[in-house]
Design a protein around this motif. Structure first.
Motif, short mmCIF file in Angstrom:
data_model
loop_
_atom_site.label_atom_id
_atom_site.label_comp_id
_atom_site.label_asym_id
_atom_site.label_seq_id
_atom_site.Cartn_x
_atom_site.Cartn_y
_atom_site.Cartn_z
N ALA A 198 -77.45 19.87 -82.92
CA ALA A 198 -78.28 18.67 -82.96
C ALA A 198 -79.43 18.84 -81.99
CB ALA A 198 -77.47 17.43 -82.61
N TRP A 199 -80.50 18.11 -82.25
CA TRP A 199 -81.62 18.03 -81.31
C TRP A 199 -81.40 16.80 -80.44
CZ3 TRP A 199 -84.89 21.99 -80.85
CH2 TRP A 199 -84.93 22.91 -81.91
N HIS A 200 -81.16 17.05 -79.16
CA HIS A 200 -80.86 15.98 -78.20
C HIS A 200 -82.14 15.50 -77.55
CE1 HIS A 200 -80.10 14.58 -74.03
NE2 HIS A 200 -79.05 14.00 -74.57
N PHE A 201 -82.34 14.17 -77.56
CA PHE A 201 -83.50 13.57 -76.90
C PHE A 201 -83.00 12.44 -76.03
CE2 PHE A 201 -87.11 10.68 -76.52
CZ PHE A 201 -88.11 11.57 -76.14
N GLY A 202 -83.29 12.53 -74.73
CA GLY A 202 -82.92 11.48 -73.80
C GLY A 202 -84.15 10.83 -73.23
N TYR A 203 -83.95 9.91 -72.31
CA TYR A 203 -85.08 9.18 -71.75
C TYR A 203 -85.78 9.95 -70.63
CZ TYR A 203 -84.06 5.37 -74.82
OH TYR A 203 -83.92 4.62 -75.95
N GLU A 204 -85.40 11.24 -70.49
CA GLU A 204 -86.18 12.14 -69.65
C GLU A 204 -87.31 12.79 -70.46
OE1 GLU A 204 -82.99 12.65 -70.44
OE2 GLU A 204 -81.96 11.78 -68.71
N ARG A 205 -87.38 12.42 -71.78
CA ARG A 205 -88.42 12.92 -72.70
C ARG A 205 -88.32 14.42 -72.90
NH1 ARG A 205 -93.37 9.12 -70.37
NH2 ARG A 205 -92.61 7.17 -71.27
N ARG A 206 -87.10 14.94 -72.92
CA ARG A 206 -86.86 16.35 -73.22
C ARG A 206 -86.16 16.46 -74.57
NH1 ARG A 206 -86.80 19.93 -69.11
NH2 ARG A 206 -87.26 21.34 -70.86
N LEU A 207 -86.63 17.38 -75.40
CA LEU A 207 -86.02 17.63 -76.71
C LEU A 207 -85.43 19.04 -76.66
CD1 LEU A 207 -85.63 16.55 -79.64
CD2 LEU A 207 -87.74 17.74 -80.24
N ARG A 208 -84.12 19.12 -76.88
CA ARG A 208 -83.47 20.43 -76.81
C ARG A 208 -82.34 20.50 -77.82
NH1 ARG A 208 -79.01 20.20 -72.65
NH2 ARG A 208 -78.78 17.99 -72.10
N ARG A 209 -82.06 21.70 -78.29
CA ARG A 209 -81.03 21.92 -79.29
C ARG A 209 -79.70 22.12 -78.57
NH1 ARG A 209 -79.11 25.85 -83.29
NH2 ARG A 209 -79.23 24.91 -85.39
N VAL A 210 -78.69 21.37 -79.00
CA VAL A 210 -77.38 21.43 -78.35
C VAL A 210 -76.32 21.63 -79.42
CG1 VAL A 210 -78.11 19.93 -76.46
CG2 VAL A 210 -77.01 18.93 -78.48
N PRO A 211 -75.18 22.19 -79.05
CA PRO A 211 -74.10 22.35 -80.03
C PRO A 211 -73.45 21.02 -80.35
CG PRO A 211 -73.38 23.10 -77.87
CD PRO A 211 -74.84 22.79 -77.74
N VAL A 212 -72.87 20.93 -81.53
CA VAL A 212 -72.10 19.78 -81.98
C VAL A 212 -70.68 20.29 -82.27
CG1 VAL A 212 -71.81 18.10 -83.84
CG2 VAL A 212 -74.09 18.58 -82.96
N PRO A 213 -69.65 19.60 -81.76
CA PRO A 213 -69.68 18.25 -81.19
C PRO A 213 -69.81 18.19 -79.68
CG PRO A 213 -67.41 18.89 -81.54
CD PRO A 213 -68.26 20.04 -82.04
N ALA A 214 -69.48 19.28 -78.95
CA ALA A 214 -69.36 19.19 -77.50
C ALA A 214 -70.50 19.91 -76.81
CB ALA A 214 -68.02 19.78 -77.06
N HIS A 215 -71.01 19.26 -75.77
CA HIS A 215 -71.90 19.95 -74.83
C HIS A 215 -71.84 19.21 -73.51
CE1 HIS A 215 -75.54 17.32 -74.43
NE2 HIS A 215 -75.07 16.82 -75.54
N ASP A 216 -72.15 19.91 -72.43
CA ASP A 216 -72.06 19.37 -71.07
C ASP A 216 -70.68 18.78 -70.80
OD1 ASP A 216 -74.64 20.13 -70.53
OD2 ASP A 216 -75.51 18.14 -70.84
N GLY A 217 -69.66 19.43 -71.38
CA GLY A 217 -68.28 19.10 -71.03
C GLY A 217 -67.68 17.91 -71.74
N ALA A 218 -68.32 17.38 -72.77
CA ALA A 218 -67.76 16.21 -73.47
C ALA A 218 -68.10 16.28 -74.95
CB ALA A 218 -68.28 14.91 -72.87
N ASP A 219 -67.25 15.63 -75.76
CA ASP A 219 -67.48 15.53 -77.20
C ASP A 219 -68.41 14.36 -77.45
OD1 ASP A 219 -67.39 15.09 -79.95
OD2 ASP A 219 -65.32 15.72 -80.12
#
Length: 654
Positions: A230-251
């Motif tokens: 998935a392409w993750h977008f947070g309120y830090e205004r960064r767009l990055r590709r992350v694995p699904v379902p888990a990344h940064d230690g959580a599903d």
């Protein structure tokens, strides 16, 4: 065959905060949009995604009005609804509020398939302000929630492909100048609501198009889609590709397992069926699927942090359960716009319904496979394609019965362009007072002066209207509105000259002075902007002829802008003078209480600013991602930010 699908009027009674008047000042300043990608991220994006992110992003709200007149006091209110029902599903639609599906009930089980908000509480999430949570909304225009979120749309009964009735919704989207329609169709005996959507470009030029169907569901679900990234977008205004379902230690497919608000745009491979589902631990829930034109799928989560929980309470009633959003759109992400060629259209069909699948827990690929197999069993992919093919000939069907009226802006555009738009009539009978000056400009070549005192009416800014204004007699109204249109087109020097001419001609000075003040502010001439704001506010107070809703709204809007400009210029004494001339009821609003705290800080009285917080206030129109509450709190004494003021949507910057 006996067709049992029905459409009927109903009235819902909900605790609701009134929308109040629109802001009468034209939205000249650039969008304060949180959904922007940092330039450092663009180089690593797929070429087509980077191109579409850079294609015609929206820079202005014009000609749409800012809707910021609402509050937080809710009282029972009757809300008109249209109910589409067969023997399996009941869909409740709100034509006066963007055509949103407020509820979708599976009748055999009695299950509500959506998150149904028990209140109607506007909040500052739409591109132009007022928005509310829950149900299924239709987002057209540009990145963000549509300007039609709390506006009426046209609605009618039309024939359906199976001989029953469809509920058609349509309007003219003003940011991109496009007509669109949404046809809701419940075949007899079907567990799935079909939704045919068409967006048309009648112009002789390509236009940027945007669409996301936004579905609110209870957050105690697992969200599944056919993707491994998935392409993750947070309120830090960064767009990055992350694995699904888990990344940064959580599903992250469990909405409560993210600490902060975030978007996950699923990277569904080409050729895969387009679907997304939100299922509880037993495998029950909602599934949405579509034809392939609706490419994107997204999960939005509020997160488990205190800011996300505060937003959830803010948008509904505390203790009523949280929600997340599953969405479907024309592009892979909501940061993109797609090209709609001249005199063309795009259409697709979506289907919404219940899904009873194996429990979704466990290994991702297996859970996705089991869910997709169950979806194929109850609604084959080929059946969705066939429903789209069956619907398309009926997209031009003329309404059999008008059920609700939208705005008159589409009628004005059709009158100007002479377009034929089968199936979506915009009759001249829908023209109203806001459109009348522009109809007269179209027919006589001259824009009439307002007959009554008060704020100017809405401006039109599209190239064809700008051309008409440029050739019209140079009346004060024509020069003022021409300046707004030139500003929207990026010709700021000409806009300033038009407003200066209007200032010389007009009996009322404050509208043009305010526009010139905005121009100064955007050019970093803050002292001159402060002078003009002070003069504009003084002129408005002197010219004010009464306490009508629009004049009161103008005083509030201009007073707020003037105070901000004067504080920016280091003139708290002048800002205090504006503050004291704003009426007490306006000063009691949360936005003005926050301004009061900033004013007190500028006057060197942090203890009084802290007392404003201690007394308590609510900023009804607090913007998504706005961090001013926390910033002013720290300046007023700091300490832990009280929960009532904690709307943080990201971690504190290091």
């Amino acid at each position: 065959m006996v067709i049992v699908t029905t459409i009927r009027h109903e009235v819902l009674t909900l605790p609701a905060a009134p929308l109040g008047p629109d802001n009468p000042l034209p939205a000249l300043r650039p969008l304060d949009e949180v959904h922007r990608v940092e330039d450092r991220d663009r180089a690593g994006l797929p070429h087509d995604m980077a191109r579409q992110i850079g294609y015609a992003p929206l820079h202005s709200l014009l000609p749409a009005p800012v809707r910021d007149g609402y509050g937080r006091t809710r009282r029972p209110r009757a809300i008109d609804a249209l109910v589409l029902e067969n023997d399996r599903l009941r869909a409740t639609v709100l034509p006066g509020l963007g055509g949103r599906i407020a509820s979708l009930v599976h009748l055999p089980t009695g299950r509500e398939l959506l998150y149904r908000n028990p209140v109607l509480q506007p909040a500052n999430f739409a591109l132009n302000g007022a928005w509310f949570s829950g149900g299924v909304e239709w987002n057209i225009g540009a990145t963000g929630h549509t300007t039609l979120s709390c506006a009426p749309v046209h609605a009618a009964r039309v024939p359906a492909p199976d001989g029953s009735a469809m509920l058609r919704l349509w309007e003219w989207e003003r940011l991109r100048d496009l007509p669109f329609q949404v046809d809701l169709w419940l075949p007899d005996g079907s567990d799935f609501l079909h939704v045919g959507v068409r967006v048309r470009n009648p112009h002789e030029r390509p236009v940027p198009a945007y669409w996301w169907s936004n579905i609110a569901v209870p957050e105690e679900r697992r969200v599944l889609a056919p993707a491994e990234a998935a392409w993750h977008f947070g309120y830090e205004r960064r767009l990055r590709r992350v694995p699904v379902p888990a990344h940064d230690g959580a599903d992250r497919t469990y909405p409560r397992d993210s600490p902060y608000a975030a978007d996950y745009f699923y990277d569904v491979p080409d050729g895969r069926r387009r679907w997304i589902a939100a299922l509880d631990e037993t495998g029950h829930g909602l599934v949405q699927t579509s034809t392939d034109a609706l490419r994107g799928r997204k999960l939005f989560v509020w997160g488990s942090g205190p800011g996300g929980r505060r937003w959830q309470d803010w948008l509904t009633e505390p203790g009523t359960g949280g929600y997340c959003e599953i969405q479907a759109g024309l592009a892979r992400t909501q940061l993109e716009h797609v090209r709609l060629e001249a005199e063309s259209e795009v259409s697709w069909l979506e289907s919404y319904g219940p899904l009873d699948a194996p429990p979704p827990a466990g290994e991702w690929d297996a859970a996705v496979r089991r869910t997709e197999e169950r979806l194929e069993a109850v609604l084959p992919r080929a059946a969705v394609d066939a429903a789209h093919a069956a619907w398309k000939p009926y997209a031009d069907a003329e309404p059999e019965e008008i059920l609700s009226a939208g705005s008159g802006w589409g009628a004005l555009e059709v009158l100007r362009g002479g377009w034929k738009l089968p199936g979506t009539p915009f009759p001249e009978s829908t023209l109203g007072a806001q459109q009348e000056p522009w109809r007269r400009l179209l027919r006589s070549g001259s824009l009439p002066e307002p007959e009554r005192a008060g704020p100017p009416g809405p401006s039109l800014v599209a190239p064809h209207w700008r051309d008409l204004l440029e050739t019209a007699p140079a009346t004060p109204a024509a020069e003022y509105h021409l300046g707004v249109a030139q500003w929207h087109a990026g010709d700021r020097a000409q806009a300033v000259r038009s407003w200066e001419r209007a200032l010389e001609l007009a009996p009322r000075h404050w509208p043009s002075l305010r526009c010139l003040a905005v121009a100064d502010r955007e050019s970093d001439h803050h002292e001159r902007a402060a002078d003009r704001y002070a003069r504009a506010f003084d002129a408005l107070c002197l010219e004010r002829s009464g306490d009508g809703e629009r004049e009161t709204a103008a005083v509030a809007a201009l007073g707020r802008e003037a105070i901000e400009a004067l504080l920016r210029a280091g003139r708290p004494a002048d800002a205090r003078m504006v503050w004291e001339r704003v009426d007490p009821a306006t000063r009691a609003r949360g936005r003005f209480r926050l301004a009061e705290a900033e004013l007190l800080l500028a006057e060197g009285r942090p203890e009084r600013a802290r007392a404003v917080f201690d007394e308590g206030f609510e900023v009804a129109d607090l913007r998504e991602g706005d961090e001013r509450l926390g910033q002013v709190w720290r300046l007023a004494g700091g300490g832990d930010l009280p929960a009532r003021y904690d709307f943080r949507m990201r971690a504190e910057p290091s």
